[in-house]
Design an enzyme around this catalytic site. Structure first.
Site, PDB file in Angstrom:
ATOM      1  N   ASN A  39     -55.698  12.901   8.181  1.00  0.00           N
ATOM      2  CA  ASN A  39     -57.013  13.101   7.554  1.00  0.00           C
ATOM      3  C   ASN A  39     -56.967  13.741   6.175  1.00  0.00           C
ATOM      4  OD1 ASN A  39     -58.334  12.080   9.778  1.00  0.00           O
ATOM      5  ND2 ASN A  39     -58.551  14.074  10.750  1.00  0.00           N
ATOM      6  N   LYS A  41     -55.834  14.623   2.171  1.00  0.00           N
ATOM      7  CA  LYS A  41     -55.729  13.844   0.937  1.00  0.00           C
ATOM      8  C   LYS A  41     -54.278  13.568   0.588  1.00  0.00           C
ATOM      9  CE  LYS A  41     -56.559  14.435  -4.032  1.00  0.00           C
ATOM     10  NZ  LYS A  41     -56.796  13.016  -4.342  1.00  0.00           N
ATOM     11  N   LYS A  43     -52.615  10.114   0.899  1.00  0.00           N
ATOM     12  CA  LYS A  43     -51.962   8.916   1.452  1.00  0.00           C
ATOM     13  C   LYS A  43     -51.809   7.821   0.391  1.00  0.00           C
ATOM     14  CE  LYS A  43     -55.302   8.936   4.513  1.00  0.00           C
ATOM     15  NZ  LYS A  43     -55.876  10.276   4.279  1.00  0.00           N
ATOM     16  N   THR A  44     -52.932   7.466  -0.220  1.00  0.00           N
ATOM     17  CA  THR A  44     -52.887   6.400  -1.222  1.00  0.00           C
ATOM     18  C   THR A  44     -52.143   6.872  -2.476  1.00  0.00           C
ATOM     19  OG1 THR A  44     -54.888   5.378  -0.346  1.00  0.00           O
ATOM     20  CG2 THR A  44     -54.318   4.856  -2.625  1.00  0.00           C
ATOM     21  N   THR A  45     -52.326   8.143  -2.814  1.00  0.00           N
ATOM     22  CA  THR A  45     -51.600   8.693  -3.972  1.00  0.00           C
ATOM     23  C   THR A  45     -50.092   8.578  -3.767  1.00  0.00           C
ATOM     24  OG1 THR A  45     -53.354  10.365  -3.990  1.00  0.00           O
ATOM     25  CG2 THR A  45     -51.557  10.675  -5.537  1.00  0.00           C
ATOM     26  N   ARG A  53     -42.355   4.475  -8.733  1.00  0.00           N
ATOM     27  CA  ARG A  53     -40.912   4.700  -8.604  1.00  0.00           C
ATOM     28  C   ARG A  53     -40.154   3.364  -8.576  1.00  0.00           C
ATOM     29  NH1 ARG A  53     -39.402   9.054  -4.079  1.00  0.00           N
ATOM     30  NH2 ARG A  53     -39.927  10.528  -5.720  1.00  0.00           N
ATOM     31  N   PHE A  94     -66.913  -1.843   0.252  1.00  0.00           N
ATOM     32  CA  PHE A  94     -66.664  -0.958   1.375  1.00  0.00           C
ATOM     33  C   PHE A  94     -67.386  -1.495   2.597  1.00  0.00           C
ATOM     34  CE2 PHE A  94     -65.920   3.879   1.773  1.00  0.00           C
ATOM     35  CZ  PHE A  94     -64.983   3.627   2.756  1.00  0.00           C
ATOM     36  N   TRP A  96     -68.693  -0.038   5.064  1.00  0.00           N
ATOM     37  CA  TRP A  96     -69.923   0.671   5.443  1.00  0.00           C
ATOM     38  C   TRP A  96     -71.101   0.206   4.611  1.00  0.00           C
ATOM     39  CZ3 TRP A  96     -66.992   5.909   4.868  1.00  0.00           C
ATOM     40  CH2 TRP A  96     -66.035   5.980   5.879  1.00  0.00           C
ATOM     41  N   GLU A 131     -54.850   1.088   3.212  1.00  0.00           N
ATOM     42  CA  GLU A 131     -56.024   1.186   4.105  1.00  0.00           C
ATOM     43  C   GLU A 131     -56.064   0.061   5.154  1.00  0.00           C
ATOM     44  OE1 GLU A 131     -57.342   3.974   3.247  1.00  0.00           O
ATOM     45  OE2 GLU A 131     -57.226   4.121   1.066  1.00  0.00           O
TER      46      GLU A 131
HETATM   47  P1  ATP Z   1     -55.960   9.748  -2.090  1.00  0.00           P
HETATM   48  O1  ATP Z   1     -56.413   8.382  -2.529  1.00  0.00           O
HETATM   49  O2  ATP Z   1     -56.576  10.825  -2.930  1.00  0.00           O
HETATM   50  O3  ATP Z   1     -54.478   9.867  -1.931  1.00  0.00           O
HETATM   51  P2  ATP Z   1     -56.179   9.342   0.721  1.00  0.00           P
HETATM   52  O4  ATP Z   1     -55.698   7.969   0.525  1.00  0.00           O
HETATM   53  O5  ATP Z   1     -55.300  10.284   1.471  1.00  0.00           O
HETATM   54  O6  ATP Z   1     -56.594   9.990  -0.655  1.00  0.00           O
HETATM   55  P3  ATP Z   1     -58.595   8.275   1.857  1.00  0.00           P
HETATM   56  O7  ATP Z   1     -59.041   8.536   3.235  1.00  0.00           O
HETATM   57  O8  ATP Z   1     -58.111   6.899   1.537  1.00  0.00           O
HETATM   58  O9  ATP Z   1     -57.552   9.396   1.479  1.00  0.00           O
HETATM   59  O10 ATP Z   1     -59.776   8.666   0.889  1.00  0.00           O
HETATM   60  C1  ATP Z   1     -59.894   8.237  -0.400  1.00  0.00           C
HETATM   61  C2  ATP Z   1     -60.837   9.099  -1.174  1.00  0.00           C
HETATM   62  O11 ATP Z   1     -61.437  10.120  -0.390  1.00  0.00           O
HETATM   63  C3  ATP Z   1     -60.130   9.848  -2.272  1.00  0.00           C
HETATM   64  O12 ATP Z   1     -61.019  10.008  -3.332  1.00  0.00           O
HETATM   65  C4  ATP Z   1     -59.777  11.149  -1.667  1.00  0.00           C
HETATM   66  O13 ATP Z   1     -59.647  12.217  -2.597  1.00  0.00           O
HETATM   67  C5  ATP Z   1     -60.937  11.387  -0.765  1.00  0.00           C
HETATM   68  N1  ATP Z   1     -60.499  12.122   0.437  1.00  0.00           N
HETATM   69  C6  ATP Z   1     -59.279  12.159   0.977  1.00  0.00           C
HETATM   70  N2  ATP Z   1     -59.226  12.962   2.050  1.00  0.00           N
HETATM   71  C7  ATP Z   1     -60.480  13.435   2.205  1.00  0.00           C
HETATM   72  C8  ATP Z   1     -61.111  14.353   3.125  1.00  0.00           C
HETATM   73  N3  ATP Z   1     -60.423  14.906   4.119  1.00  0.00           N
HETATM   74  N4  ATP Z   1     -62.441  14.592   2.960  1.00  0.00           N
HETATM   75  C9  ATP Z   1     -63.140  14.018   1.969  1.00  0.00           C
HETATM   76  N5  ATP Z   1     -62.606  13.152   1.069  1.00  0.00           N
HETATM   77  C10 ATP Z   1     -61.311  12.882   1.174  1.00  0.00           C
HETATM   78 MG    MG Z   2     -56.419   6.099   0.791  1.00  0.00          MG
END
Ligand code: ATP
Ligand code: MG
Length: 199
Positions: A39, A41, A43-45, A53, A94, A96, A131
């Protein structure tokens, strides 16, 4: 040498021999399957970081964005200038927002064709399925189809899966699984997602 220096040296020697043993034991060379889930932040980063890389060494990379592909994405804007990067985006917004199972499923299947092509191409060094966990959760894709494509990919190819609630079969198949654990997220304190930081 002080006592502290001596102890530090001994502990570093021990660490070195431990690391050396591990390095010697890691002899296999092949592509990896990695899952970035949880849950928190990042994953995508982390996926885009790995894309950067791989591109840095001139490897070919394919990224499939299953949802949010139509959202702004700073790293894509920058990296797409690299001819070794191919990005395929799911053709609806999206889920939703669309709230239409039928059109979402069709859009998902359409972009999955691109994913299958990349997963079968030995020239592609890294494939990111960003995703994709939600596609399985919503039933837009079935796990068997995804599993087969990943299992049959070229031996040298690596694959990254991102998204929350990863299917347990994907977790079982993966070589590396990282769970991003949320300790705190600014969003929950009412702070808006920030350009160049969150997307
Ligand atoms: P990021 O893209 O920043 O690496 P993520 O891939 O881990 O995040 P996602 O669930 O895909 O997370 O969410 C994408 C967006 O929601 C991003 O803008 C991210 O900052 C935000 N986000 C990630 N985790 C959370 C959280 N726990 N609560 C609210 N927003 C979140
Ligand atoms: Mg993501």
């Amino acid at each position: 040498m002080s006592d502290r220096d001596t102890r530090h040296k001994q502990s570093m020697q021990k660490l070195k021999s431990h690391v050396d043993d591990k390095v010697a034991a890691a002899t296999e060379q092949r592509g990896l399957m990695m899952v970035f889930t949880g849950n928190g932040k990042g994953k995508t980063t982390a996926a885009w970081g790995t894309v950067t890389r791989a591109l840095g060494y001139g490897y070919r990379v394919g990224v499939i964005q299953f949802i949010k592909g139509q959202w702004e994405c700073g790293e894509r804007e920058r990296l797409i200038e690299d001819p070794n990067l191919e990005v395929a985006i799911m053709g609806t917004g999206f889920t939703w927002e669309t709230q239409n199972r039928e059109t979402d499923t069709a859009a998902c299947r359409e972009v999955w064709v691109e994913a299958e092509r990349m997963l079968a191409d030995p020239e592609v060094y890294l494939v990111v399925l960003d995703e994709i966990t939600y596609m399985l959760k919503f039933g837009y894709l079935d796990i068997e189809t995804v599993r087969r494509a990943i299992e049959n990919r070229p031996a040298e190819q690596s694959v990254i899966i991102t998204g929350r609630n990863a299917h347990r079969d994907l977790l079982a198949m993966a070589d590396t699984v990282t769970e991003m654990q949320e300790v705190r997220h600014a969003f929950n304190a009412g702070v808006q997602a920030r350009r160049g930081i969150d997307y």
